[in-house]
Design a protein around this motif. Structure first.
Motif, PDB file in Angstrom:
ATOM      1  N   GLU A  36       1.592   7.046  -6.589  1.00 50.89           N
ATOM      2  CA  GLU A  36       0.574   8.049  -6.907  1.00 50.89           C
ATOM      3  C   GLU A  36       1.068   9.457  -6.571  1.00 50.89           C
ATOM      4  O   GLU A  36       0.879  10.394  -7.340  1.00 50.89           O
ATOM      5  CB  GLU A  36      -0.704   7.753  -6.131  1.00 50.89           C
ATOM      6  CG  GLU A  36      -1.840   8.688  -6.447  1.00 50.89           C
ATOM      7  CD  GLU A  36      -3.093   8.342  -5.655  1.00 50.89           C
ATOM      8  OE1 GLU A  36      -3.804   9.285  -5.277  1.00 50.89           O
ATOM      9  OE2 GLU A  36      -3.358   7.156  -5.425  1.00 50.89           O
ATOM     10  N   ASP A  69       0.877   4.271  -2.704  1.00 49.56           N
ATOM     11  CA  ASP A  69       0.711   5.672  -2.305  1.00 49.56           C
ATOM     12  C   ASP A  69       1.846   6.539  -2.832  1.00 49.56           C
ATOM     13  O   ASP A  69       1.613   7.641  -3.338  1.00 49.56           O
ATOM     14  CB  ASP A  69       0.630   5.787  -0.775  1.00 49.56           C
ATOM     15  CG  ASP A  69      -0.630   5.174  -0.191  1.00 49.56           C
ATOM     16  OD1 ASP A  69      -1.579   4.883  -0.965  1.00 49.56           O
ATOM     17  OD2 ASP A  69      -0.662   4.978   1.036  1.00 49.56           O
ATOM     18  N   GLN A  92       0.838  -1.203   0.000  1.00 47.52           N
ATOM     19  CA  GLN A  92       0.000   0.000   0.000  1.00 47.52           C
ATOM     20  C   GLN A  92       0.871   1.250   0.000  1.00 47.52           C
ATOM     21  O   GLN A  92       0.581   2.224  -0.701  1.00 47.52           O
ATOM     22  CB  GLN A  92      -0.943   0.011   1.212  1.00 47.52           C
ATOM     23  CG  GLN A  92      -1.843   1.224   1.261  1.00 47.52           C
ATOM     24  CD  GLN A  92      -2.778   1.305   0.072  1.00 47.52           C
ATOM     25  OE1 GLN A  92      -3.417   0.325  -0.279  1.00 47.52           O
ATOM     26  NE2 GLN A  92      -2.882   2.470  -0.552  1.00 47.52           N
TER      27      GLN A  92
END
Length: 60
Positions: A39, A36, A32
């Motif tokens: 992005e 993140d 995750q």
């Protein structure tokens, strides 16, 4: 390590039963975090056709 291949690791099985699969949880959190960061570091919108292309906002 998955349940399918832990039969030869009874200590690992006992730890997983006692504390949960900490390695799998850490792997999910790391994946995750990678998504993140990917992005957050995606600057492709700055170079999109019709975009501002680095133009700074006016100081009004």
């Amino acid at each position: 390590m998955t349940a399918a291949n832990t039969s030869d690791a009874p200590i690992y099985d006992a730890l997983v039963q006692e504390h949960g699969d900490v390695a799998a949880a850490a792997r999910r959190v790391a994946e995750q975090a990678q998504r993140d960061v990917r992005e957050a570091m995606d600057f492709s919108a700055l170079y999109a056709p019709g975009g501002d292309r680095g133009r700074r906002p006016s100081a009004e």
